[in-house]
Scaffold this motif. Sequence first.
Motif, PDB file in Angstrom:
ATOM      1  N   TYR A 302      -0.769   6.846  -1.896  1.00 36.83           N
ATOM      2  CA  TYR A 302      -0.219   7.819  -2.842  1.00 36.83           C
ATOM      3  C   TYR A 302       0.226   7.117  -4.120  1.00 36.83           C
ATOM      4  CZ  TYR A 302       0.130  10.515   1.477  1.00 36.83           C
ATOM      5  OH  TYR A 302      -0.150  11.128   2.655  1.00 36.83           O
ATOM      6  N   LEU A 303       0.267   7.899  -5.191  1.00 34.20           N
ATOM      7  CA  LEU A 303       0.961   7.463  -6.399  1.00 34.20           C
ATOM      8  C   LEU A 303       2.418   7.841  -6.188  1.00 34.20           C
ATOM      9  CD1 LEU A 303       1.002   6.443  -9.369  1.00 34.20           C
ATOM     10  CD2 LEU A 303       0.541   8.800 -10.080  1.00 34.20           C
ATOM     11  N   THR A 304       3.224   6.891  -5.851  1.00 35.38           N
ATOM     12  CA  THR A 304       4.580   7.204  -5.355  1.00 35.38           C
ATOM     13  C   THR A 304       5.639   7.288  -6.450  1.00 35.38           C
ATOM     14  OG1 THR A 304       4.949   4.848  -4.927  1.00 35.38           O
ATOM     15  CG2 THR A 304       4.106   6.178  -3.091  1.00 35.38           C
ATOM     16  N   GLU A 305       5.496   6.494  -7.523  1.00 34.85           N
ATOM     17  CA  GLU A 305       6.551   6.467  -8.528  1.00 34.85           C
ATOM     18  C   GLU A 305       5.959   6.301  -9.923  1.00 34.85           C
ATOM     19  OE1 GLU A 305      10.079   3.998  -7.733  1.00 34.85           O
ATOM     20  OE2 GLU A 305       9.190   3.562  -5.787  1.00 34.85           O
ATOM     21  N   ILE A 306       6.692   6.878 -10.883  1.00 27.28           N
ATOM     22  CA  ILE A 306       6.385   6.671 -12.306  1.00 27.28           C
ATOM     23  C   ILE A 306       7.662   6.145 -12.949  1.00 27.28           C
ATOM     24  CG2 ILE A 306       5.662   7.737 -14.477  1.00 27.28           C
ATOM     25  CD1 ILE A 306       4.256   9.885 -12.826  1.00 27.28           C
ATOM     26  N   THR A 307       7.627   4.929 -13.390  1.00 27.40           N
ATOM     27  CA  THR A 307       8.798   4.319 -14.017  1.00 27.40           C
ATOM     28  C   THR A 307       8.511   4.043 -15.488  1.00 27.40           C
ATOM     29  OG1 THR A 307       8.142   2.035 -13.537  1.00 27.40           O
ATOM     30  CG2 THR A 307       9.319   3.215 -11.799  1.00 27.40           C
ATOM     31  N   ALA A 308       9.508   3.531 -16.160  1.00 27.52           N
ATOM     32  CA  ALA A 308       9.343   3.236 -17.592  1.00 27.52           C
ATOM     33  C   ALA A 308       8.383   2.086 -17.822  1.00 27.52           C
ATOM     34  CB  ALA A 308      10.705   2.912 -18.209  1.00 27.52           C
ATOM     35  N   ASN A 309       8.205   1.242 -16.814  1.00 28.71           N
ATOM     36  CA  ASN A 309       7.383   0.049 -17.001  1.00 28.71           C
ATOM     37  C   ASN A 309       6.059   0.079 -16.245  1.00 28.71           C
ATOM     38  OD1 ASN A 309       9.428  -1.219 -18.575  1.00 28.71           O
ATOM     39  ND2 ASN A 309      10.510  -1.755 -16.670  1.00 28.71           N
ATOM     40  N   ALA A 310       5.931   0.961 -15.232  1.00 25.80           N
ATOM     41  CA  ALA A 310       4.727   0.905 -14.409  1.00 25.80           C
ATOM     42  C   ALA A 310       4.507   2.207 -13.657  1.00 25.80           C
ATOM     43  CB  ALA A 310       4.826  -0.252 -13.431  1.00 25.80           C
ATOM     44  N   LEU A 311       3.253   2.380 -13.253  1.00 25.85           N
ATOM     45  CA  LEU A 311       2.898   3.418 -12.284  1.00 25.85           C
ATOM     46  C   LEU A 311       2.698   2.700 -10.949  1.00 25.85           C
ATOM     47  CD1 LEU A 311       0.201   5.335 -14.372  1.00 25.85           C
ATOM     48  CD2 LEU A 311       2.656   5.820 -14.224  1.00 25.85           C
ATOM     49  N   ILE A 312       3.350   3.199  -9.920  1.00 24.69           N
ATOM     50  CA  ILE A 312       3.341   2.494  -8.634  1.00 24.69           C
ATOM     51  C   ILE A 312       2.477   3.253  -7.634  1.00 24.69           C
ATOM     52  CG2 ILE A 312       4.746   1.657  -6.716  1.00 24.69           C
ATOM     53  CD1 ILE A 312       7.046   1.343  -8.692  1.00 24.69           C
ATOM     54  N   VAL A 313       1.444   2.559  -7.160  1.00 20.36           N
ATOM     55  CA  VAL A 313       0.570   3.080  -6.105  1.00 20.36           C
ATOM     56  C   VAL A 313       0.918   2.321  -4.825  1.00 20.36           C
ATOM     57  CG1 VAL A 313      -1.798   3.343  -5.307  1.00 20.36           C
ATOM     58  CG2 VAL A 313      -1.259   3.635  -7.740  1.00 20.36           C
ATOM     59  N   ALA A 314       1.294   3.056  -3.785  1.00 23.53           N
ATOM     60  CA  ALA A 314       1.711   2.418  -2.532  1.00 23.53           C
ATOM     61  C   ALA A 314       1.027   3.095  -1.356  1.00 23.53           C
ATOM     62  CB  ALA A 314       3.224   2.476  -2.369  1.00 23.53           C
ATOM     63  N   GLY A 315       0.806   2.318  -0.318  1.00 24.20           N
ATOM     64  CA  GLY A 315       0.192   2.858   0.890  1.00 24.20           C
ATOM     65  C   GLY A 315       0.197   1.836   2.013  1.00 24.20           C
ATOM     66  N   ASP A 316      -0.353   2.230   3.124  1.00 25.31           N
ATOM     67  CA  ASP A 316      -0.484   1.323   4.268  1.00 25.31           C
ATOM     68  C   ASP A 316      -1.727   1.693   5.059  1.00 25.31           C
ATOM     69  OD1 ASP A 316       0.281   3.539   6.034  1.00 25.31           O
ATOM     70  OD2 ASP A 316       2.315   3.195   5.317  1.00 25.31           O
ATOM     71  N   TYR A 317      -2.198   0.756   5.842  1.00 24.14           N
ATOM     72  CA  TYR A 317      -3.370   0.988   6.687  1.00 24.14           C
ATOM     73  C   TYR A 317      -3.176   0.260   8.014  1.00 24.14           C
ATOM     74  CZ  TYR A 317      -4.612  -3.560   4.690  1.00 24.14           C
ATOM     75  OH  TYR A 317      -4.601  -4.861   4.282  1.00 24.14           O
ATOM     76  N   TYR A 318      -3.901   0.724   9.048  1.00 20.54           N
ATOM     77  CA  TYR A 318      -3.681   0.239  10.413  1.00 20.54           C
ATOM     78  C   TYR A 318      -5.017  -0.130  11.060  1.00 20.54           C
ATOM     79  CZ  TYR A 318       0.855   2.379   9.642  1.00 20.54           C
ATOM     80  OH  TYR A 318       2.087   2.704   9.112  1.00 20.54           O
ATOM     81  N   THR A 319      -4.973  -1.258  11.762  1.00 20.27           N
ATOM     82  CA  THR A 319      -6.139  -1.713  12.514  1.00 20.27           C
ATOM     83  C   THR A 319      -5.764  -1.853  13.986  1.00 20.27           C
ATOM     84  OG1 THR A 319      -5.690  -4.091  12.340  1.00 20.27           O
ATOM     85  CG2 THR A 319      -6.830  -3.042  10.489  1.00 20.27           C
ATOM     86  N   GLU A 320      -6.746  -2.218  14.803  1.00 20.14           N
ATOM     87  CA  GLU A 320      -6.441  -2.550  16.195  1.00 20.14           C
ATOM     88  C   GLU A 320      -5.542  -3.789  16.235  1.00 20.14           C
ATOM     89  OE1 GLU A 320     -10.122  -3.156  18.159  1.00 20.14           O
ATOM     90  OE2 GLU A 320     -10.663  -1.022  18.190  1.00 20.14           O
ATOM     91  N   PRO A 321      -4.830  -4.002  17.352  1.00 17.70           N
ATOM     92  CA  PRO A 321      -3.955  -5.195  17.443  1.00 17.70           C
ATOM     93  C   PRO A 321      -4.757  -6.479  17.565  1.00 17.70           C
ATOM     94  CG  PRO A 321      -3.954  -3.992  19.517  1.00 17.70           C
ATOM     95  CD  PRO A 321      -4.707  -3.137  18.535  1.00 17.70           C
ATOM     96  N   LYS A 322      -5.433  -6.842  16.467  1.00 19.99           N
ATOM     97  CA  LYS A 322      -6.314  -8.004  16.468  1.00 19.99           C
ATOM     98  C   LYS A 322      -5.519  -9.303  16.402  1.00 19.99           C
ATOM     99  CE  LYS A 322     -10.058  -5.622  14.032  1.00 19.99           C
ATOM    100  NZ  LYS A 322     -11.054  -5.790  15.092  1.00 19.99           N
TER     101      LYS A 322
END
Length: 363
Positions: A302-322
Amino acid sequence: MEEVLHQVILDNTVQSYLIVGVIIFFGFLFKRFIAHYVASFFAFLLKKRYKTLDPHTFKYLIAKPLGLFIAVLITVITLDRLNFPNLLDIKIYKISLKELLRMAASALIIITFFRFLIKSMDFVVLLIKERYMRSGDPGNHQLVFFFKDFIKVIIGVIGALLVLKYTFNYDIKGLVTGLSIVGAAIALALKESLENLIASFIIFFDKPFETGDAVKVNNFSGVVERIGLRSTRIRTDAKTYITVPNKQMVDSVLDNLSNRTQRRGDIRLEIGVDTAPAKVDELLAGIKTILTNPEIQNYNLYLTEITANALIVAGDYYTEPKDITKFNLIKQSINLEILLLMENLEIAASGKSTSVTIVKPAD
């Protein structure tokens, strides 16, 4: 012949001696067969409860001590039917010979019976160990062997107390009280060791971790190589070998990394605040395409935040317990693809740029 049989020798008839001798002879002669059939009967009963029971092993471990106990019991009971000769009623150091024989008989019965119980523990441990192996818990054999020795000691102590009571007519109440006081004093002196011992029982029964698990505790992470009765040995990620008291392993917040169901990777991008919304949308769509990698089970972005200095794109992903090495390679591949995507879209990471302008003063 009848006169010979009724002839009295040492206060007993010859017939009595013959009957007693024949019974004792056949008792020793057939003790192996008697013990074999008694052991077979118990094996038949146990087989209904424990399907994996090996009757031959059971008979091998049980028959011999059981046969000795049966032979001693038959001998003592049979000899007790004879009258003790008055001629032999002598004293040895203020104790009559009759009393000495009684004491020896009582001691023999108690000792052979408790020897049979101790030998039976070996088979019980064998049965429990096989059960653990079949259930996939081979690490628990340490606890099994400890309890085997512990219970054997308890059985031996009980047998010794019974010998004192029924052989020497010793009042064991005072002895038990004294042992209790000594035991309390020893327990107080060994307080920390006992706490670790109890903690080891909690580990074995509650199973927060097992040998071979990767764990994190007290800011250390590594693989459990051995679980002892006092401490747990861990091979850390730095390849050092640390010893952690079991009490700390139980009382601390412990993270069992081997029980994870997935591995998680994080994404956090800070892009320039002046990036056009269309470019941001293309960036999100491109990253989602990258995250459709077959190695990735699910993700969030997601595009989580809009600040005065940056646009913040944050997320996570999951794999098998490798394995961590394979997981790091997947992370590296995804990060490189995201960087390449940003380069193609001409999207720059946010950051303050410093420029120096030199203004020439007017003449």
